[in-house]
Design a protein around this motif. Structure first.
Motif, PDB file in Angstrom:
ATOM      1  N   SER A 149       0.850  -1.178   0.000  1.00 29.49           N
ATOM      2  CA  SER A 149       0.000   0.000   0.000  1.00 29.49           C
ATOM      3  C   SER A 149       0.893   1.238   0.000  1.00 29.49           C
ATOM      4  CB  SER A 149      -0.906   0.013   1.230  1.00 29.49           C
ATOM      5  OG  SER A 149      -0.122   0.133   2.415  1.00 29.49           O
ATOM      6  N   GLU A 150       0.309   2.372  -0.320  1.00 28.34           N
ATOM      7  CA  GLU A 150       1.098   3.607  -0.361  1.00 28.34           C
ATOM      8  C   GLU A 150       1.698   3.925   1.004  1.00 28.34           C
ATOM      9  OE1 GLU A 150       0.535   8.329  -1.588  1.00 28.34           O
ATOM     10  OE2 GLU A 150      -1.085   6.866  -1.895  1.00 28.34           O
ATOM     11  N   GLN A 151       0.954   3.669   2.058  1.00 25.73           N
ATOM     12  CA  GLN A 151       1.460   3.939   3.398  1.00 25.73           C
ATOM     13  C   GLN A 151       2.623   3.031   3.735  1.00 25.73           C
ATOM     14  OE1 GLN A 151      -1.482   3.485   6.460  1.00 25.73           O
ATOM     15  NE2 GLN A 151      -0.179   4.344   8.067  1.00 25.73           N
ATOM     16  N   HIS A 152       2.510   1.751   3.352  1.00 25.30           N
ATOM     17  CA  HIS A 152       3.604   0.815   3.618  1.00 25.30           C
ATOM     18  C   HIS A 152       4.858   1.194   2.838  1.00 25.30           C
ATOM     19  CE1 HIS A 152       0.586  -2.528   4.924  1.00 25.30           C
ATOM     20  NE2 HIS A 152       0.875  -1.685   5.905  1.00 25.30           N
ATOM     21  N   GLU A 153       4.689   1.633   1.597  1.00 26.05           N
ATOM     22  CA  GLU A 153       5.831   2.076   0.806  1.00 26.05           C
ATOM     23  C   GLU A 153       6.519   3.273   1.462  1.00 26.05           C
ATOM     24  OE1 GLU A 153       4.626   2.909  -3.150  1.00 26.05           O
ATOM     25  OE2 GLU A 153       4.347   0.806  -3.704  1.00 26.05           O
ATOM     26  N   MET A 155       6.477   4.072   4.672  1.00 28.03           N
ATOM     27  CA  MET A 155       7.142   3.646   5.902  1.00 28.03           C
ATOM     28  C   MET A 155       8.438   2.900   5.606  1.00 28.03           C
ATOM     29  SD  MET A 155       5.517   4.824   8.436  1.00 28.03           S
ATOM     30  CE  MET A 155       5.285   6.272   7.376  1.00 28.03           C
ATOM     31  N   PHE A 156       8.412   2.085   4.565  1.00 28.40           N
ATOM     32  CA  PHE A 156       9.639   1.377   4.184  1.00 28.40           C
ATOM     33  C   PHE A 156      10.711   2.365   3.742  1.00 28.40           C
ATOM     34  CE2 PHE A 156      12.295  -0.476   0.837  1.00 28.40           C
ATOM     35  CZ  PHE A 156      12.884  -1.518   1.535  1.00 28.40           C
ATOM     36  N   ALA A 157      10.316   3.379   2.968  1.00 26.13           N
ATOM     37  CA  ALA A 157      11.274   4.387   2.520  1.00 26.13           C
ATOM     38  C   ALA A 157      11.856   5.158   3.703  1.00 26.13           C
ATOM     39  CB  ALA A 157      10.595   5.349   1.541  1.00 26.13           C
ATOM     40  N   VAL A 158      11.007   5.512   4.659  1.00 28.86           N
ATOM     41  CA  VAL A 158      11.477   6.218   5.851  1.00 28.86           C
ATOM     42  C   VAL A 158      12.467   5.353   6.631  1.00 28.86           C
ATOM     43  CG1 VAL A 158      10.763   7.116   8.107  1.00 28.86           C
ATOM     44  CG2 VAL A 158       9.459   7.697   6.051  1.00 28.86           C
ATOM     45  N   PHE A 159      12.118   4.086   6.811  1.00 20.90           N
ATOM     46  CA  PHE A 159      12.990   3.166   7.540  1.00 20.90           C
ATOM     47  C   PHE A 159      14.342   3.014   6.841  1.00 20.90           C
ATOM     48  CE2 PHE A 159      14.547  -1.229   7.939  1.00 20.90           C
ATOM     49  CZ  PHE A 159      14.808  -1.264   9.303  1.00 20.90           C
ATOM     50  N   LEU A 160      14.305   2.887   5.516  1.00 21.26           N
ATOM     51  CA  LEU A 160      15.550   2.708   4.766  1.00 21.26           C
ATOM     52  C   LEU A 160      16.430   3.953   4.850  1.00 21.26           C
ATOM     53  CD1 LEU A 160      17.094   0.784   2.890  1.00 21.26           C
ATOM     54  CD2 LEU A 160      15.927   1.857   0.955  1.00 21.26           C
ATOM     55  N   VAL A 161      15.832   5.127   4.658  1.00 21.38           N
ATOM     56  CA  VAL A 161      16.602   6.374   4.730  1.00 21.38           C
ATOM     57  C   VAL A 161      17.185   6.566   6.122  1.00 21.38           C
ATOM     58  CG1 VAL A 161      16.425   8.892   4.619  1.00 21.38           C
ATOM     59  CG2 VAL A 161      15.351   7.487   2.861  1.00 21.38           C
ATOM     60  N   CYS A 216       8.840  12.757  12.736  1.00 24.87           N
ATOM     61  CA  CYS A 216       8.064  13.680  11.904  1.00 24.87           C
ATOM     62  C   CYS A 216       7.318  12.949  10.795  1.00 24.87           C
ATOM     63  CB  CYS A 216       8.984  14.742  11.309  1.00 24.87           C
ATOM     64  SG  CYS A 216       9.675  15.894  12.509  1.00 24.87           S
ATOM     65  N   SER A 217       7.942  11.923  10.220  1.00 30.82           N
ATOM     66  CA  SER A 217       7.299  11.175   9.139  1.00 30.82           C
ATOM     67  C   SER A 217       6.106  10.375   9.647  1.00 30.82           C
ATOM     68  CB  SER A 217       8.306  10.231   8.474  1.00 30.82           C
ATOM     69  OG  SER A 217       9.366  10.955   7.898  1.00 30.82           O
ATOM     70  N   LEU A 218       6.199   9.850  10.891  1.00 29.54           N
ATOM     71  CA  LEU A 218       5.102   9.067  11.444  1.00 29.54           C
ATOM     72  C   LEU A 218       3.931   9.931  11.902  1.00 29.54           C
ATOM     73  CD1 LEU A 218       7.089   6.444  13.570  1.00 29.54           C
ATOM     74  CD2 LEU A 218       5.960   6.082  11.368  1.00 29.54           C
ATOM     75  N   THR A 219       4.208  11.185  12.207  1.00 32.26           N
ATOM     76  CA  THR A 219       3.160  12.058  12.732  1.00 32.26           C
ATOM     77  C   THR A 219       2.624  13.050  11.698  1.00 32.26           C
ATOM     78  OG1 THR A 219       4.874  13.564  13.561  1.00 32.26           O
ATOM     79  CG2 THR A 219       4.018  11.901  15.090  1.00 32.26           C
TER      80      THR A 219
END
Length: 265
Positions: A149-153, A155-161, A216-219
């Motif tokens: 899903s777009e949200q999962h993508e 979150m994965f991008a945030v985690f990777l960065v 910040c990305s999660l909120t």
């Protein structure tokens, strides 16, 4: 200047003493000194030849890495089928990374006895893992094997960065002065002291900035803007401070030289 062995061979062939070939009558002690001097010069020439050979080999490796990088871009543009394009481009990029890993000593000034080479190796392996993971997920997603899903993508991008930022912060203060791995800015690659300053700042900044970026990305739902700001701060702060340091250092040196030349006059 022929080496000692060549001089002896010429003297035997012409049946002429070495001293006469050199245009002077010399004593035995002088001949020994001359032989030592010729040996020293030959050693220096051999060192220069070895350095030229290493530079030639390094140039060939750099050319191959650049060729593979451009090939990856060409394949990504030329092939319309997304999964095939990603796979072939990924193979080119990974091949370039493997070549870099196998020739770290050749491409940098770090010798195999230097412990800092291990930092370069670990960094290259980490980059390779990130590339493999990104390419694999991209191919599987393009082939509809897995779906996000777009949200999962996001979150994965945030985690990777965030992982990249934290890892970079851990290894940055230990990276040796090299043009291949690190914060490669026009001023950091010209001066080792500026390089070290930029990477010390990067090491201090990375962890708190990565944690702030994740929070910040999660909120917030404006992940793209947050990611852009985080990257600008992550690169801009150490880059800007190191540039000011480099500018002051270079202009200060010019000022000292000018004052010295004026006093000499």
């Amino acid at each position: 200047m022929p080496d000692a062995e060549a001089l002896i061979g010429i003297s035997k062939l012409l049946e002429v003493p070495v001293s006469k070939l050199l245009g002077a009558e010399v004593e035995q002690t002088d001949m020994e000194d001359l032989t030592e001097e010729l040996a020293r010069v030959n050693e220096q020439l051999a060192g220069l030849h070895r350095k030229e050979d290493r530079m030639k080999q390094a140039g060939e490796k750099r050319g191959l890495i650049l060729f593979l990088s451009f090939a990856a871009m060409f394949l990504s543009l030329a092939i319309k089928q997304e999964a095939v394009s990603l796979f072939l481009s990924g193979v080119c990029i990974l091949t370039a990374v493997v070549i870099l890993y196998r020739n770290l000593t050749l491409l940098t000034s770090v010798t195999t006895e230097d412990m800092r080479l291990n930092v370069l190796r670990i960094t290259t392996v980490f980059n390779t893992v990130v590339l493999v993971l990104g390419i694999l997920l991209a191919v599987l997603t393009a082939s509809d094997v897995i779906t996000f899903s777009e949200q999962h993508e996001q979150m994965f991008a945030v985690f990777l960065v965030a992982c990249v930022m934290i890892f970079a912060g851990m290894v940055s203060p230990k990276l040796p002065f090299t043009r291949h791995t690190g914060l490669r800015l026009p001023w950091t690659v010209r001066d080792e002291e500026t390089w070290n300053l930029a990477h010390r700042i990067l090491g201090i900044l990375s962890l708190p900035l990565a944690l702030l970026y994740v929070v910040c990305s999660l909120t917030s739902d404006r992940m793209e803007e947050i990611s852009l700001i985080a990257m600008l701060l992550w690169i801009g702060i150490p880059g800007g401070i190191s540039y000011l340091f480099y500018w002051k250092k270079m202009h200060g040196g010019l000022g000292e030289k000018t004052s010295q030349s004026s006093s000499g006059r």
